[in-house]
Design a protein around this motif. Structure first.
Motif, PDB file in Angstrom:
ATOM      1  N   ALA A  13       0.841  -1.206   0.000  1.00 46.79           N
ATOM      2  CA  ALA A  13       0.000   0.000   0.000  1.00 46.79           C
ATOM      3  C   ALA A  13       0.869   1.247   0.000  1.00 46.79           C
ATOM      4  O   ALA A  13       0.664   2.167  -0.790  1.00 46.79           O
ATOM      5  N   LEU A  16       2.649   1.739  -3.364  1.00 48.00           N
ATOM      6  CA  LEU A  16       1.730   2.218  -4.407  1.00 48.00           C
ATOM      7  C   LEU A  16       1.457   3.711  -4.243  1.00 48.00           C
ATOM      8  O   LEU A  16       1.484   4.477  -5.220  1.00 48.00           O
ATOM      9  N   LEU A  17       1.204   4.117  -3.008  1.00 50.00           N
ATOM     10  CA  LEU A  17       0.885   5.525  -2.741  1.00 50.00           C
ATOM     11  C   LEU A  17       2.094   6.419  -3.019  1.00 50.00           C
ATOM     12  O   LEU A  17       1.975   7.496  -3.591  1.00 50.00           O
ATOM     13  N   ASP A  20       2.472   6.869  -6.665  1.00 48.97           N
ATOM     14  CA  ASP A  20       1.490   7.823  -7.183  1.00 48.97           C
ATOM     15  C   ASP A  20       1.914   9.258  -6.873  1.00 48.97           C
ATOM     16  O   ASP A  20       1.733  10.158  -7.698  1.00 48.97           O
ATOM     17  N   GLU A  45      -5.337  23.865 -11.569  1.00 49.29           N
ATOM     18  CA  GLU A  45      -6.486  22.972 -11.505  1.00 49.29           C
ATOM     19  C   GLU A  45      -6.047  21.507 -11.611  1.00 49.29           C
ATOM     20  O   GLU A  45      -6.518  20.649 -10.863  1.00 49.29           O
ATOM     21  N   THR A  49      -6.467  18.796  -8.631  1.00 49.21           N
ATOM     22  CA  THR A  49      -7.231  17.564  -8.864  1.00 49.21           C
ATOM     23  C   THR A  49      -6.386  16.341  -8.527  1.00 49.21           C
ATOM     24  O   THR A  49      -6.857  15.405  -7.862  1.00 49.21           O
ATOM     25  N   HIS A  50      -5.125  16.356  -8.962  1.00 53.64           N
ATOM     26  CA  HIS A  50      -4.252  15.209  -8.683  1.00 53.64           C
ATOM     27  C   HIS A  50      -3.971  15.077  -7.184  1.00 53.64           C
ATOM     28  O   HIS A  50      -3.946  13.965  -6.652  1.00 53.64           O
ATOM     29  N   PHE A  52      -5.944  16.050  -4.817  1.00 56.47           N
ATOM     30  CA  PHE A  52      -7.185  15.553  -4.228  1.00 56.47           C
ATOM     31  C   PHE A  52      -7.305  14.039  -4.426  1.00 56.47           C
ATOM     32  O   PHE A  52      -7.652  13.302  -3.497  1.00 56.47           O
ATOM     33  N   GLY A  53      -6.996  13.593  -5.641  1.00 59.43           N
ATOM     34  CA  GLY A  53      -7.057  12.158  -5.940  1.00 59.43           C
ATOM     35  C   GLY A  53      -6.149  11.360  -5.017  1.00 59.43           C
ATOM     36  O   GLY A  53      -6.563  10.338  -4.454  1.00 59.43           O
ATOM     37  N   ARG A  56      -7.482  11.169  -1.529  1.00 62.68           N
ATOM     38  CA  ARG A  56      -8.580  10.197  -1.418  1.00 62.68           C
ATOM     39  C   ARG A  56      -8.026   8.774  -1.308  1.00 62.68           C
ATOM     40  O   ARG A  56      -8.528   7.954  -0.556  1.00 62.68           O
ATOM     41  N   GLU A  57      -6.991   8.484  -2.100  1.00 64.25           N
ATOM     42  CA  GLU A  57      -6.334   7.164  -2.036  1.00 64.25           C
ATOM     43  C   GLU A  57      -5.762   6.920  -0.642  1.00 64.25           C
ATOM     44  O   GLU A  57      -5.918   5.837  -0.067  1.00 64.25           O
ATOM     45  N   PHE A  60      -8.418   6.361   1.940  1.00 60.61           N
ATOM     46  CA  PHE A  60      -8.950   5.000   1.803  1.00 60.61           C
ATOM     47  C   PHE A  60      -7.992   3.981   2.445  1.00 60.61           C
ATOM     48  O   PHE A  60      -8.422   3.078   3.177  1.00 60.61           O
ATOM     49  N   ALA A  61      -6.697   4.143   2.178  1.00 57.19           N
ATOM     50  CA  ALA A  61      -5.693   3.221   2.744  1.00 57.19           C
ATOM     51  C   ALA A  61      -5.694   3.279   4.264  1.00 57.19           C
ATOM     52  O   ALA A  61      -5.546   2.252   4.931  1.00 57.19           O
ATOM     53  N   ARG A  63      -8.321   4.107   6.161  1.00 58.43           N
ATOM     54  CA  ARG A  63      -9.556   3.476   6.623  1.00 58.43           C
ATOM     55  C   ARG A  63      -9.488   1.959   6.501  1.00 58.43           C
ATOM     56  O   ARG A  63     -10.165   1.238   7.239  1.00 58.43           O
TER      57      ARG A  63
ATOM     58  N   PHE B  52     -13.056  11.954 -10.028  1.00 57.84           N
ATOM     59  CA  PHE B  52     -11.645  11.600 -10.177  1.00 57.84           C
ATOM     60  C   PHE B  52     -11.109  10.997  -8.878  1.00 57.84           C
ATOM     61  O   PHE B  52     -10.422   9.968  -8.893  1.00 57.84           O
ATOM     62  N   ARG B  56      -9.650   7.212  -8.324  1.00 56.29           N
ATOM     63  CA  ARG B  56      -8.313   6.926  -7.789  1.00 56.29           C
ATOM     64  C   ARG B  56      -8.391   5.931  -6.626  1.00 56.29           C
ATOM     65  O   ARG B  56      -7.554   5.044  -6.496  1.00 56.29           O
ATOM     66  N   PHE B  60      -6.810   2.186  -6.695  1.00 58.27           N
ATOM     67  CA  PHE B  60      -5.924   1.739  -5.617  1.00 58.27           C
ATOM     68  C   PHE B  60      -6.417   0.410  -5.031  1.00 58.27           C
ATOM     69  O   PHE B  60      -5.627  -0.516  -4.811  1.00 58.27           O
ATOM     70  N   MET B  64      -4.548  -3.198  -4.970  1.00 57.20           N
ATOM     71  CA  MET B  64      -4.308  -3.909  -3.706  1.00 57.20           C
ATOM     72  C   MET B  64      -5.032  -5.259  -3.680  1.00 57.20           C
ATOM     73  O   MET B  64      -5.057  -5.929  -2.643  1.00 57.20           O
TER      74      MET B  64
END
Lengths: 93, 93
Positions: A13, A16-17, A20, A45, A49-50, A52-53, A56-57, A60-61, A63, B52, B56, B60, B64
């Protein structure tokens, strides 16, 4: 065995992060080298956006208990610091 | 035990992603109900950024091995369909 799997997943994990985050850095570096338009709103912009993406990843990791909150925060902070350095450099040209 | 953990993680991952998709849907629904400005560029930008971000997260989770590629694609497709329905409804008012 169980414990090993947990560690392997956590390592994967994080790797990967990190990859990214590096991709975003590379993207911005290429933009800076070729466009030399850091004030362009489109650039801001795309970057926002990137970022933010990626956030979010990372969220999620966290959580999914794959990485620690602090690890994720450090990843984002570090990326931001490096982006600021690239930005400053481009301003000095 | 090992196999159970894998299934539990997959279920958790899917539940988290589904909840995030629902959050986007709710956000857009609230915007539609209150702003009634689906043509607003800011609305489009907010939606694009959130889509987006979710894509992402899903990407991910796939990398995983937490969810299947097809599951992730279905989640995004379904969200897009529901967003289109909301959008159409708002146009008819």
């Amino acid at each position: 065995m169980m414990q090993e799997t947990v560690i392997t997943n956590a390592n994967k994990a994080y790797a990967l992060l990190k990859a990214d985050a590096d991709k975003i850095l590379k993207l911005i570096q290429v933009q800076m080298d070729n466009l030399t338009m850091p004030q362009c709103p489109l650039y801001e912009e795309v970057l926002d956006t990137h970022m933010f993406g990626l956030s979010r990843e990372i969220d999620f990791a966290v959580r999914m208990d794959l990485i620690e909150v602090e690890e994720g925060k450090a990843l984002l902070d570090n990326l931001e610091k490096q982006l600021n350095l690239i930005h400053e450099k481009s301003q000095q040209r």
